[in-house]
Design an enzyme around this catalytic site. Structure first.
Site, PDB file in Angstrom:
ATOM      1  N   TYR A   1       0.845  -1.195   0.000  1.00 13.21           N
ATOM      2  CA  TYR A   1       0.000   0.000   0.000  1.00 13.21           C
ATOM      3  C   TYR A   1       0.886   1.253   0.000  1.00 13.21           C
ATOM      4  O   TYR A   1       1.694   1.447   0.921  1.00 13.21           O
ATOM      5  CB  TYR A   1      -0.891  -0.075   1.241  1.00 13.21           C
ATOM      6  CG  TYR A   1      -1.568   1.182   1.717  1.00 13.21           C
ATOM      7  CD1 TYR A   1      -1.427   1.588   3.033  1.00 13.21           C
ATOM      8  CD2 TYR A   1      -2.392   1.932   0.885  1.00 13.21           C
ATOM      9  CE1 TYR A   1      -2.082   2.708   3.521  1.00 13.21           C
ATOM     10  CE2 TYR A   1      -3.046   3.058   1.356  1.00 13.21           C
ATOM     11  CZ  TYR A   1      -2.889   3.441   2.676  1.00 13.21           C
ATOM     12  OH  TYR A   1      -3.534   4.559   3.153  1.00 13.21           O
TER      13      TYR A   1
ATOM     14  N   ASP B   1      -1.019  -5.666   9.660  1.00 10.04           N
ATOM     15  CA  ASP B   1      -2.149  -4.796   9.357  1.00 10.04           C
ATOM     16  C   ASP B   1      -3.276  -5.694   8.850  1.00 10.04           C
ATOM     17  O   ASP B   1      -3.197  -6.235   7.742  1.00 10.04           O
ATOM     18  CB  ASP B   1      -1.735  -3.767   8.297  1.00 10.04           C
ATOM     19  CG  ASP B   1      -2.816  -2.716   8.063  1.00 10.04           C
ATOM     20  OD1 ASP B   1      -4.014  -3.033   8.293  1.00 10.04           O
ATOM     21  OD2 ASP B   1      -2.484  -1.594   7.666  1.00 10.04           O
TER      22      ASP B   1
ATOM     23  N   ILE C   1      -6.470  -4.872   8.387  1.00 12.58           N
ATOM     24  CA  ILE C   1      -7.573  -3.963   8.102  1.00 12.58           C
ATOM     25  C   ILE C   1      -8.633  -4.564   7.176  1.00 12.58           C
ATOM     26  O   ILE C   1      -9.790  -4.154   7.198  1.00 12.58           O
ATOM     27  CB  ILE C   1      -7.015  -2.633   7.544  1.00 12.58           C
ATOM     28  CG1 ILE C   1      -8.064  -1.534   7.574  1.00 12.58           C
ATOM     29  CG2 ILE C   1      -6.464  -2.823   6.149  1.00 12.58           C
ATOM     30  CD1 ILE C   1      -7.528  -0.188   7.111  1.00 12.58           C
TER      31      ILE C   1
ATOM     32  N   LYS D   1     -12.519  -0.345   6.204  1.00 13.05           N
ATOM     33  CA  LYS D   1     -12.722  -1.258   5.075  1.00 13.05           C
ATOM     34  C   LYS D   1     -13.847  -2.244   5.338  1.00 13.05           C
ATOM     35  O   LYS D   1     -14.728  -2.434   4.523  1.00 13.05           O
ATOM     36  CB  LYS D   1     -11.430  -2.046   4.784  1.00 13.05           C
ATOM     37  CG  LYS D   1     -10.214  -1.177   4.658  1.00 13.05           C
ATOM     38  CD  LYS D   1     -10.312  -0.209   3.498  1.00 13.05           C
ATOM     39  CE  LYS D   1      -9.123   0.718   3.462  1.00 13.05           C
ATOM     40  NZ  LYS D   1      -9.259   1.735   2.438  1.00 13.05           N
TER      41      LYS D   1
END
Lengths: 462, 481
Positions: free
Chosen positions: B150, B235, B237, B275
């Site tokens: 990302y 992460d 998410i 998300k």
């Protein structure tokens, strides 16, 4: 676990929360006053909150179902809000906030929403500004006494330093050119490059608004040194008495070579009493600062749900005006109650016209005119008198014996009780050379370990 | 006298560390200047560079309408207003922490347990990543990170912290999996350069790949972290967006199954509701650490980015509704699966292959056959054509630090079905034309195609196709993903 596993920032004490001050907070948490369930508990007077005017907001909410139900013209806007994460902020909110700021400064300044950057509280605004203006190891000058949270907000993760500008009770703690120059020299001696001055106006913990002379002195100083000026104006709406509040943005009007170096910090935590909503702002005429701070605000944006609610609330002109007036009236009333009550007990306060607290002179109650003496008195206040007030040393005050006492975070009855307790204490100690003996509330003496706690590095929340 | 300008600002403020001068954000600018709208601007740019989840917002909206007491502003909830508005304890509302822990467990099918006392708030996952970096590393230290990753990690993890990110190279022939060899190589390279590695940062499920990490790879990472005594930041998410098998394995499960595999002090999870729930506007970031000192430090740092108590209250109520969250997660997954299938099938129809994925809000697709040059420049040129002519903002793999040119991330959950169909139509048209042009060119002049050193016929073409590196005016109008 070895400390090297974590960063130096994680392992150090710069967050300031290890200080002995927290004893007072912890003691309050263990034994919080409640009029019904714990009438002998500790009264929290170390918390500069504004709890006086919630009902005004609540009644507005009750008569505005659209804002409260997340609707615009009857249509649900949840989806739109849920997705909105633009760091430029909700335009309606910024406009309303800019208008509110203008009206809190008796309309002497017009605020441009495009120069506003929204942040997660003033805590984040101050840190962000330092990240923008200073390299690690560079310094900001701060007049003393100052809000202890600055030690964390300005220094911890930024690596910046604070050099105090020492103010004294001899002139009501006013900032002088001499004091500024002295601090600047001291920084140079410490090989610290000074990048600016940060002031709080109205002052925390003093509760005073800065005079025109002080403001001009500061502005002249930063121009001469080619440095920044940050004005933390979170208490601007609490100016309940004359002289009127003068914002730094008003003071620079008409002056040259200044607009790009002056930055303002604001928040709704004090004026509106909404610390939970985390609404802070940076206001600057410097486009580069606005641009950089806007990008940094990604690390702490204001919830869109909250922006939406507050844009509706603050867009209501009538509400804004009536709230500002009534809020001030209530603060003044509460302030006067405390000041008169303290006077009856033979305790005086610095003459103040703003803030949610008084800067109280308890020097005559010290056993010894030292910071150890101040600590001792403070502990007596917490454990025997049952009042959590904030010692001046935690605000980096140079003179022992001053305390910040908050009055807007409790009911009038509780405040009366606090005054009564103080009065009882002073009366019981009258004539005694040693404080904390028979006649005081608690039967047992204070344990030795309390008296031997370190006296440095104290900090507390606003 | 001083001159007004940048000289009196910090390097952090005046430098490029915010990362907004990259192609990732350039595409957003193109969208901002010409945004698609089915009625008002049907030829505008379709935003496929934004990993938002818009598929289930109306379910939440419904819940809010039926639960007015969850808001502190309605007449049913206003009695709570004062207490909530006044509450600024950085521990957060207890109900909020409990609800988040419960939701995290549910997203992992109940296979992992989360302790509400370890839940720490932050200003979105953006704030969480920065805070974790501040807690674990000093300026100059590095974290290893598998590519592709990302793009905004470069900002979140490095900008104000001074921490470095060093790549662990992953390759398409391995389906971009992390191999022990590459992991060791990255670690060695850092050590050889005298850079202190403090940890590894992974995203699982992966952004941009959309794949979940297999148990073995996760265990390898955990063991490596333990052996080298470095941190592992996961992460997670996208954990609630796993719409297909294989089942998601959280690092929390790895620790639970086998506590001896690693010192828990080294393991940290970053989470957010942006998300899974599709509410990036509410700024709910979470740090979950198994290290008490990190929990404590991160909690203090959370003062710089607490979640609005108004939002905490609403979400505590919503996520505390067990039946609702069960239905929401199930329905969200169902819709994501459906959307994913429709999109990838549409791409396959024109010969565009996507990496097989089972999670996330996007596809990782290979446009290698469409590249004139199999180089980074070739990729950028193709990307500019797609943005400017096909009018689709997809994200080029190079912006994710992918080492192989030709990969692109296309998001599909931030639009309705009709818009997705429009996007697919445009892609079909473009691919057909590109193939026709390629065939025509082949029959005319062989040297013109697929040679590494081939140049555009006209110099002007090159200028037009090079991304403009300009100061962004508002690159993040929609989001930071």
């Amino acid at each position: 676990m070895p400390q090297q596993l974590l960063s130096r920032k994680a392992a150090c004490n710069t967050h300031g929360q290890d200080s002995s001050y927290f004893l007072g907070w912890q003691e309050y948490e263990k034994n919080p006053y409640d009029p019904k369930t714990n009438p002998t508990g500790i009264i929290q007077m170390g918390l500069a909150e504004n709890q006086l005017s919630f009902d005004l907001i609540e009644s507005w909410l009750e008569s505005h179902p659209d804002a409260t139900g997340l609707r615009r013209d009857g249509v649900l806007v949840f989806r739109e809000l849920g997705l909105f994460q633009d760091y430029h902020g909700l335009p309606e909110f910024k406009k309303a906030l800019a208008d509110f700021m203008g009206e809190s400064r008796p309309n002497t300044v017009k605020f441009d929403p495009h120069k506003l950057v929204l942040t997660a509280g003033a805590t984040s605004a101050n840190e962000t500004l330092i990240f923008c203006l200073a390299e690690p190891g560079e310094a900001f000058l701060l007049p003393t006494p100052y809000y202890p949270g600055f030690d964390r907000d300005l220094k911890w993760r930024t690596g910046a330093e604070i050099v105090p500008v020492r103010c004294s009770s001899s002139n009501g703690f006013r900032i002088t050119k001499a004091a500024l120059e002295k601090a600047h020299r001291r920084a140079r001696k410490l090989h610290l490059r000074v990048k600016g001055v940060l002031m709080t106006n109205p002052s925390n913990p003093l509760g005073t608004t800065m005079t025109r002379v002080e403001l001009d002195t500061l502005i002249d100083f930063v121009v001469a040194k080619d440095i920044h000026l940050i004005s933390d104006e979170v208490y601007s709406g609490t100016n309940f008495d004359s002289p009127g509040f003068i914002s730094v943005m008003e003071a620079i009007q008409g002056r040259k070579n200044v607009a790009h170096r002056v930055h303002l910090v604001y928040s709704l935590s004090k004026d509106l009493g909404l610390p939970g909503f985390r609404v802070g702002a940076i206001y600057s005429n410097n486009e580069t600062v606005v641009a950089a701070a806007t990008k940094m605000s990604s690390f702490g944006l204001v919830s869109s749900q909250t922006q939406y609610l507050l844009s509706a609330l603050l867009s209501d002109k009538e509400f804004r005006r009536s709230y500002i007036v009534e809020n001030r009236r209530r603060i003044k009333e509460r302030h006067d109650l405390l000041v008169r009550g303290l006077e009856r007990t033979g305790i005086s306060c610095l003459n103040s016209n703003a803030g949610l607290f008084c800067w109280v002179d308890m020097r005559h109650l010290l056993k010894s005119n030292t910071f150890d003496g101040e600590m001792e008195l403070w502990k007596t206040m917490v454990y025997q008198v049952g009042l959590n007030i904030s010692p001046g040393s935690s605000c980096h005050c140079d003179e022992p014996g001053w305390f910040r006492v908050c009055f807007a975070n409790m009911s009038a009855e509780t405040l009366e009780l606090a005054i009564q307790r103080l009065d009882d204490f002073v009366v019981s100690c009258h004539g005694h050379k040693v404080i904390c003996n028979s006649g005081c509330r608690m039967q047992s003496c204070m344990p030795k370990w309390i008296l031997t706690l370190p006296s440095s590095d104290r900090m507390l929340e606003r | 006298m001083g001159i007004p300008g940048d000289e009196i600002l910090s390097r952090v403020a005046t430098g490029d560390g915010h990362g907004e001068n990259t192609s990732y954000f350039d595409g957003w600018k193109a969208y901002d200047n010409d945004p698609f709208h089915p009625i008002h601007n049907p030829n505008g740019v379709i935003q496929m560079g934004l990993a938002e989840n818009q598929l289930c917002l109306e379910l939440m909206q419904d819940w809010i309408t039926k639960n007015p007491q969850a808001s502190i502003c309605t007449k049913e909830g206003v009695s709570e207003f004062k207490a909530i508005a006044n509450f600024q304890d950085y521990h957060g509302l207890p109900d909020f922490r409990k609800a988040i822990a419960k939701f995290m467990e549910k997203a992992r099918g109940g296979r992992a347990r989360f302790d509400p006392e370890r839940i720490v708030m932050s200003g979105g996952a953006t704030g969480a990543q920065e805070t974790i970096a501040f807690c674990l590393a000093n300026p100059g230290d590095a974290f290893l990170i598998p590519t592709p990753y990302y793009p905004a990690f470069d900002r979140d993890f490095r900008w104000r912290t001074g921490v470095q990110l060093l790549p662990i190279r992953c390759h398409s022939h391995d389906n971009f999996k992390i191999t022990e060899a590459e992991l060791a190589a990255a670690y060695r390279k850092a050590s050889d350069s005298k850079i202190r590695v403090k940890g590894i940062l992974i995203t699982n499920p992966s952004n941009p790949l959309g794949t979940t990490m297999d148990r073995e790879t996760l265990r390898t990472l955990v063991r490596f972290a333990n052996e080298e005594r470095i941190h592992l930041v996961c992460d997670e998410i996208f954990s609630g967006t796993v719409f297909d098998g294989p089942e998601f394995v959280s690092v929390a499960e790895i620790l639970q199954e086998d506590p001896s595999i690693c010192d828990g002090d080294l393991i940290h999870i970053v989470y957010s509701l942006s998300k899974d729930l599709g509410v990036p506007g509410f700024r709910v970031g979470i740090i979950y650490s198994y290290n008490d000192a990190v929990v404590s430090c991160a909690r203090r740092m959370s003062s710089f980015g607490l979640v609005s108590t108004q939002t905490q209250r609403l979400l505590a109520s919503m996520l505390g509704d067990d039946d609702f969250t069960t239905d929401l997660l199930a329905e969200s997954r169902r819709r994501l699966l459906h959307r994913h299938r429709a999109f990838t099938a549409g791409l396959e129809g024109v010969g565009i292959r996507c990496l097989k994925s089972n999670a996330g809000l996007f596809c990782w697709m290979s446009l290698k056959p469409l590249l004139k040059d199999a180089t980074a420049e070739g990729e950028v040129k193709l990307w500019r054509v797609i943005v400017d002519e096909v009018k689709l903002n997809i994200s080029p793999g190079s912006s994710f630090h992918c080492t192989e040119p030709g990969w692109f991330r296309a998001c599909f959950a931030n639009m309705d079905e009709e818009t997705m169909e429009t996007a697919l139509r445009r892609i079909r048209t473009f691919v057909r034309r590109a193939n026709e042009a390629a065939t025509a060119a082949k029959t005319k002049k062989r040297w013109d195609t697929a040679l590494r050193l081939s140049l555009p016929r006209r110099l002007e073409e090159l200028t037009v196709l090079t991304p403009r590196l300009m100061s962004p005016r508002s690159p993040l109008v929609q989001a930071a993903t």
